[in-house]
Design an enzyme around this catalytic site. Structure first.
Site, mmCIF file in Angstrom:
data_model
loop_
_atom_site.group_PDB
_atom_site.id
_atom_site.type_symbol
_atom_site.label_atom_id
_atom_site.label_comp_id
_atom_site.label_asym_id
_atom_site.label_seq_id
_atom_site.Cartn_x
_atom_site.Cartn_y
_atom_site.Cartn_z
ATOM 1 N N CYS A 386 -16.578 -2.145 9.764
ATOM 2 C CA CYS A 386 -17.438 -3.060 9.601
ATOM 3 C C CYS A 386 -18.642 -2.742 9.446
ATOM 4 O O CYS A 386 -19.216 -2.338 9.142
ATOM 5 C CB CYS A 386 -16.535 -4.583 10.104
ATOM 6 S SG CYS A 386 -16.481 -5.528 8.994
ATOM 7 N N HIS A 512 -10.946 -3.182 8.993
ATOM 8 C CA HIS A 512 -10.619 -2.824 10.315
ATOM 9 C C HIS A 512 -8.745 -2.292 10.627
ATOM 10 O O HIS A 512 -8.156 -3.480 10.612
ATOM 11 C CB HIS A 512 -10.436 -4.400 11.415
ATOM 12 C CG HIS A 512 -11.737 -4.875 11.496
ATOM 13 N ND1 HIS A 512 -12.855 -5.038 12.269
ATOM 14 C CD2 HIS A 512 -12.418 -6.130 10.462
ATOM 15 C CE1 HIS A 512 -14.220 -5.890 11.764
ATOM 16 N NE2 HIS A 512 -13.127 -5.961 10.791
ATOM 17 N N GLU A 514 -8.434 -0.926 13.863
ATOM 18 C CA GLU A 514 -7.558 -1.801 14.593
ATOM 19 C C GLU A 514 -6.731 -2.611 14.847
ATOM 20 O O GLU A 514 -6.003 -2.962 15.146
ATOM 21 C CB GLU A 514 -9.612 -2.362 15.439
ATOM 22 C CG GLU A 514 -9.584 -3.862 15.297
ATOM 23 C CD GLU A 514 -10.380 -3.210 14.809
ATOM 24 O OE1 GLU A 514 -10.622 -2.004 13.385
ATOM 25 O OE2 GLU A 514 -11.315 -4.113 14.198
HETATM 26 N N1 GLN Z 1 -21.381 -9.416 9.663
HETATM 27 C C1 GLN Z 1 -21.058 -8.649 9.316
HETATM 28 C C2 GLN Z 1 -19.944 -9.134 7.521
HETATM 29 O O1 GLN Z 1 -20.171 -10.113 7.435
HETATM 30 C C3 GLN Z 1 -20.099 -7.223 9.765
HETATM 31 C C4 GLN Z 1 -18.359 -8.206 9.285
HETATM 32 C C5 GLN Z 1 -17.622 -7.872 10.731
HETATM 33 O O2 GLN Z 1 -18.112 -6.983 11.697
HETATM 34 N N2 GLN Z 1 -16.956 -8.108 10.469
HETATM 35 O O3 GLN Z 1 -20.071 -8.267 6.704
#
Ligand code: GLN
Length: 552
Positions: A386, A512, A514
């Site tokens: 992410c 994600h 995970e």
């Molecule tokens: N802050 C980034 C976004 O909102 C990444 C979000 C995250 O890593 N979950 O796109």
């Protein structure tokens, strides 16, 4: 309507928080499933936030995301890892969500002029939701957040009391998880806090049938008897949950203490003895990883707070299990890396791989970018999740495409080259809660990519939680310079995965992974990342002559 057969296990906590109530609930689910029963899990959280999505990881730990895009308590992660239950937004609700629903109904006039009160309106709303989620399974395990005695949890406990009366004693069991502390000065284990906690519960009209005692050493039979005596439970129903070296041992331990036997007897469920062979294999592997150990640098912001990366940490463990390796995770504070004077070799040179996880805000971003540059230039296996992928794209834009000033508008709204920018659907949204791109979305992997090889397919679905994305205007330039956009949304408009051909292992994903990894079925991205770390550990330069991990 609930199925006739649905049985309920209500799990409350006493004495102090953080004694592993969530893991006890998850293990209960695992044991019921190992007996061939269908289970679901529900978590009731007493705080006023509508969901934990707006809460800082410092306050609440990780925000776990379900397939349907709910931002939930991290205990749902334990439940999904320990069982095959697929959870949704209905499986976790807070006081805030209940009041929100009740107040909306009141505004619509649905209470027909009644005075709206905690009892019956709030408790009815709680009960209706619990019953709805439980429909169709054999056993619903309902965990009440917080500790008995908190003002906040009273309506939930009252709803539990009412449900127990309505459903009858053969259909519900109350399990109370408490702490039996060792008092060093006296050289004794003390049962008094447990006695008091059960008294609190009794005052609320709930007599627990089972007491699980968290204890840091063996709980002698005479103490079990004492607890049984003071809490009106049978001595067989006092279950010791002694410390475990790995959390996946807990179902085995609780089974040995007789937890599942107690539950099925009390709930009048006929079932086979549990098959715990998978759990036993996992624990054996963790105790003696056949092929040694690798070390990973996790470059993040919440390095002092393990709970903030709960699922991530577990997924790394799973990746190790799949490779018969122990994985030592070192948390590296990204802010430490950002200083000009930082010796990057000293900070990162001793690890077999570098992982940059998800995150929010602008703190420590430059440190993450430096870590990614180090991984790219030194051929160290890299995995960016992410925010980690977004930073990898910025690093590549700045140092390979020579786009000076490349940045994310999250950190720098005036960025000269906004290679990471707001998704069109996110522009103009002011609310912070539940307004990100959330939950499972499909993704297409390009043929022949590392990603496709790792997954063994080109169609995947993964869970998301983000607001920003790769700016399509820069895609051509990034690709021309050698960054492979190996995963795209089916309409090709969103970049979901990137990789670097020619590098031993350089993978970034916008989602994600995970949230979908399990102890008995590691996520392929973690399995392959840990394998890459193992490969690199055989060849990486060492500063000293320290012996290498014993690898085949
Ligand atoms: N802050 C980034 C976004 O909102 C990444 C979000 C995250 O890593 N979950 O796109």
């Amino acid at each position: 309507m609930i199925s006739q057969r649905t049985k309920f296990v209500f799990v409350t906590g006493g004495v102090v928080s953080s004694i592993g109530k969530g893991l006890a609930a998850a293990s209960t689910g695992a044991l019921m499933e190992a007996r061939g029963l269908r289970v679901t899990h529900i978590k009731l959280d007493p705080y006023i936030n509508v969901d934990p999505g707006t809460m800082s990881p410092y306050q609440h730990g990780e925000v776990y995301v379900t397939d349907d895009g709910a931002e939930t308590d991290l205990d749902l992660g334990h439940y999904e890892r320990f069982t095959s239950a697929r959870l949704t937004r209905a499986n976790n609700f807070t006081t805030g969500r209940i009041y929100d629903a009740v107040i909306s109904k009141e505004r619509r006039g649905e209470y027909l002029g009644a005075t709206v009160q905690v009892i019956p309106h709030i408790t009815d709303e709680i009960k209706a939701r619990v019953r709805e989620v439980a429909a169709g399974v054999d056993v619903a395990i309902v965990e009440i957040g917080g500790t008995v005695g908190d003002i906040e949890s009273l309506p939930f406990l009252e709803a539990v009391r009412q449900l127990r009366t309505e459903l009858g004693p053969q259909n519900t069991v109350s399990v109370h998880v408490t702490l039996v502390p060792w008092i060093a000065a006296a050289g004794e284990l003390k049962t008094k806090p447990t006695q008091h906690s059960v008294k609190e519960l009794l005052a609320l009209g709930i007599q627990p049938e089972i007491v699980i005692c968290r204890v840091d050493r063996e709980l002698p039979l005479d103490l079990k008897r004492k607890i049984a005596h003071f809490t009106n439970v049978s001595v067989e129903a006092v279950i010791a949950a002694t410390d475990v070296s790995c959390i996946y041992e807990l179902p085995i331990k609780l089974h040995k203490e007789g937890l599942d036997q107690q539950l099925v007897e009390r709930l009048n469920i006929w079932s086979r003895q549990p098959d715990l062979s998978q759990w036993k294999r996992t624990v054996e592997k963790m105790r003696e990883p056949a092929k040694g150990s690798v070390s990973i640098a996790l470059v993040g912001k919440y390095v002092h707070l393990r709970d903030a990366y709960k699922s991530l940490h577990e997924s790394i463990v799973h990746g190790g299990l799949a490779n018969d390796l122990n994985v030592v995770v070192h948390y590296v504070d990204s802010e430490e890396l950002q200083k000009d004077t930082t010796d990057m070799d000293k900070m990162l040179g001793d690890y077999d791989a570098i992982l940059v996880p998800g995150g929010f805000g602008d703190r420590g971003l430059e440190g993450k970018i430096k870590a990614i540059r180090y991984a790219r230039e030194h051929n160290v296996p890299f995995f960016g999740i992410c925010l980690g992928m977004q930073m990898a794209v910025i690093e590549f834009a700045r140092h390979v495409c020579n786009l000076e000033g490349a940045d994310s508008v999250e950190a720098n709204p005036q960025a000269k080259h906004p290679v990471i920018h707001l998704m069109p659907g996110q522009r103009g949204i002011q609310d912070k809660g539940a307004t990100m791109r959330l939950g499972a979305y499909p993704c297409q992997l390009s043929e022949g990519s590392l990603a496709a090889r790792v997954y063994g397919t080109t169609s995947i679905s993964e869970r998301h939680r983000h607001r920003f994305e790769v700016n399509n205007e820069y895609r051509g330039e990034l690709e021309k310079a050698g960054l492979r956009l190996s995963g795209l949304s089916p309409d090709q408009l969103l970049v979901e995965m990137v990789e670097l051909p020619g590098h031993p292992y350089f993978v970034g994903c916008q989602f994600h992974p995970e949230f979908k990894s399990k102890p008995h079925a590691a996520h392929p991205l973690f399995t392959s990342f840990i394998r890459a770390a193992q490969d690199y550990s055989r060849i990486r330069p060492r500063k000293d002559d320290a012996p290498r991990a014993t690898l085949n």
